[in-house]
Design an enzyme around this catalytic site. Structure first.
Site, PDB file in Angstrom:
ATOM      1  N   LYS A 199      -3.567   3.834 -14.211  1.00 22.99           N
ATOM      2  CA  LYS A 199      -2.294   4.403 -14.671  1.00 22.99           C
ATOM      3  C   LYS A 199      -2.430   4.958 -16.086  1.00 22.99           C
ATOM      4  O   LYS A 199      -1.870   6.002 -16.409  1.00 22.99           O
ATOM      5  CB  LYS A 199      -1.215   3.334 -14.612  1.00 22.99           C
ATOM      6  CG  LYS A 199      -0.880   2.918 -13.178  1.00 22.99           C
ATOM      7  CD  LYS A 199      -0.054   1.653 -13.149  1.00 22.99           C
ATOM      8  CE  LYS A 199       0.263   1.241 -11.710  1.00 22.99           C
ATOM      9  NZ  LYS A 199       0.897  -0.102 -11.664  1.00 22.99           N
ATOM     10  N   GLY A 297       6.993  -2.529  -5.442  1.00 25.93           N
ATOM     11  CA  GLY A 297       7.971  -2.823  -4.408  1.00 25.93           C
ATOM     12  C   GLY A 297       8.313  -1.577  -3.618  1.00 25.93           C
ATOM     13  O   GLY A 297       8.290  -0.467  -4.141  1.00 25.93           O
TER      14      GLY A 297
END
Lengths: 398, 398
Positions: A199, A297
């Site tokens: 990231k 999620g």
């Protein structure tokens, strides 16, 4: 802008893929539908979701008639690379969340987008629901960028929160994270900092306009953190957070690292807990910005994916404006900074080549040092440090 | 997209205008320059910044040859309205930060943009450097929006921070804020919640697609907060924050208010301090997002202005997508909620028509009640409450 319903060719039907399917059903304004899904196990998905069309053949999705764009949500980075490049070569816009694939192939994927005049969007790849890439591209691009840093991995932050808020042991917190499904199938991706690293590479490209190969960046996680380390942090009124860090020095060099950091209470990031991600972006004029949101999620990530799908409807693409800046910062590992190091033998200490030592403690079962080390040295000895189960954390003065 | 240098016609040369001028000098990539500035006192500015062209005549800017866009950064809302509509009618795109003007005239300004096919951008108008409007427009527009709330005014937050962190008295904190230039020339704008109200109206339009006239929204600030109120918060382990609040109820109504709130330690907003603004945006799928940044000041605000200028270069305009949703929520004040109220006489108490009373305290010099009141009633008696120096704060269970 395309007015009629967008037809999506989807790869992968895990939590994010299913989240996207649910979300599209709830938001008719999105005006998009999943036309065909490529999965490994067609039979299983046909049973649970008979209304969708499944195939095991990637080309059946890429060549499906009337498809407007590809959404790639599979785990395997190499397979994802084949899908994404295959789609772009067919001039099919792509939305992906595959950070490992992006961190490895970004320069070439940027070229391919240009060559094919076709967009590749990937806001879901960094910090889940937080629109950090889009904001770096579109909003913070006119200021003098100083730094981008933060908690880029939700699973390790969940574990650290359980330790520091709920006083769980490291082992119990790890067990709970595993039970809740917060860890990747290979937990070292989260705990050793690799997920944060991918990231960080993506964010750095959008924040500073340069691509840095992940292998050049020192990356160390929380695997070797012990109760003694936790006690040290508590005594100092601080908490460990696993931080991805990109910062421009005043002399124009770009310093990158993924490393646990002892965070003091007066920092924004101190209160970023559980599976949340938090990013602090600093510019000379706008000052400090702090963005927080769920970093993982199915639902939060699918919401980010849908935002990218919707952006493609409006012909949005990343311009990578920072890459065209007059002066690009140069990557460097040559910086010394204050760290806390818990070690086992005097050999360990020699290994790190401390430039200065400010504090030194040893008892029968615990040895640590607070001192100054060079990042280049740390990068060179990373694997040995891990083998010797040394724990290290940045320990800034503030 | 316009490739050559953008020529700006600027109105106002206060801290934000000067900040913009500085920023343009530091960021050549912005490729924009100030061509002419309209100010009241031409002579003064000519002395300090002789390299710029000044005029006192608005039309001289609006009709200046070769101008690409107008940046409006003056205080006076009515004059700003004349400038902004004048520019749009000339098909000159406009960037403005004037929240009061926008809150009063948004529906008509949206129509005018459409009619003239010319963009009006105003991200600097709400929460200074935080790109909250842009994110509501472009990123959070594909989810089921639940709420937008937060600290929308930096000055009152600065005062509350000094009281709750540095234990200053209300009077001393007010004095310090004034000395640092953190208060508007009319401090009631900040302290009585009007500034937050204007921002709330703007954010609500972008988050929920409806325009609510500011007069319909209950607005109450921290002017009448006393040391007894501060003591109450400290005893409960909470802090007051002045919150602008927009929330959709499960039955589809839209509730709005600006009111101090007793914030508990586990909330993001608890740690948003000093002159920072903080906004929590909730959607069904992406969950909770928290954005923090400097809410005021020349540099942060001018950075937001430059982001809008740059967006106009790329032909960006607000689509107000939420306004075209199938089902728009209906504004309502008909909701009851728990509050803390510090009052003076029994008459005050009757005035509020409590539906339930959970706690009641009185001594010679302090009287308060914790109970349930209706927002519609509060809205009806707002002025009387202020006259009687009653202090009220929302006091949620959590």
């Amino acid at each position: 802008m395309k007015k009629q319903k967008i037809k999506i060719g989807l790869f992968g039907f895990g939590v994010v893929g299913r989240g996207l399917y649910e979300l599209l059903g709830r938001v008719p304004e999105a005006n998009a539908e999943i036309a065909i899904v490529c999965v490994r196990n067609v039979e299983r998905h046909r049973t649970t979701t008979p209304e969708l069309q499944f195939t095991a053949d990637p080309n059946e999705v890429l060549d499906a008639p009337g498809i407007d764009l590809i959404v790639e949500l599979i785990d395997d980075a190499e397979a994802a690379y084949t899908i994404v490049t295959g789609a772009l070569r067919r001039r099919l816009p792509v939305v992906t969340g595959n950070k490992k694939m992006l961190a490895a192939h970004l320069p070439e994927l940027i070229e391919l987008q240009k060559e094919m005049d076709t967009a590749l969007l990937y806001d879901a790849s960094a910090c889940g629901s937080i629109p950090v890439i889009r904001n770096l591209e579109e909003y913070y691009d006119n200021d003098l960028q100083i730094s981008v840093k933060g908690i880029l991995n939700g699973s390790s932050n969940f574990i650290l929160s359980k330790i520091f808020n709920d006083h769980m042991s490291h082992a119990d917190a790890l067990k709970l994270a595993r039970e809740l499904g917060f860890l990747e199938s290979d937990p070292t991706l989260d705990l050793d900092g690799w997920d944060s690293l991918y990231k960080l590479v993506i964010l750095t490209l959008h924040a500073f306009g340069v691509y840095i190969n992940p292998e050049r960046i020192f990356t160390y996680g929380i695997t070797h953190m012990t109760d003694a380390d936790i006690r040290f942090a508590l005594e100092k009124g601080r908490r460990y957070k696993l931080i991805g860090h990109a910062e421009k020095t005043p002399d124009g060099r770009l310093i990158l690292a993924v490393i646990p950091q002892l965070i003091s209470r007066n920092k924004f990031i101190y209160s970023c807990e559980d599976e949340f991600n938090g990013v602090v972006i600093k510019g000379l004029f706008y000052g400090k910005q702090f963005l927080v949101g769920r970093g993982a999620g199915g639902h939060p990530t699918s919401s980010a994916v849908l935002s990218d799908i919707s952006a493609i409807r409006y012909d949005y693409f990343y311009r990578y404006k920072r890459m065209h800046s007059a002066e690009l910062p140069e990557f460097s590992n040559d910086i010394s900074f204050r760290v806390y190091v818990r070690y086992n033998t005097d050999d360990d200490l020699d290994l790190l080549r401390f430039e200065e030592i400010y504090e030194r403690y040893y008892s029968d079962d615990n040895r640590y040092v607070v001192g100054k080390v060079n990042l280049r040295r740390l990068h060179a000895i990373r694997e040995v440090m891990a083998e010797r189960k040394i724990f290290i954390a940045a320990y800034p003065d503030d």
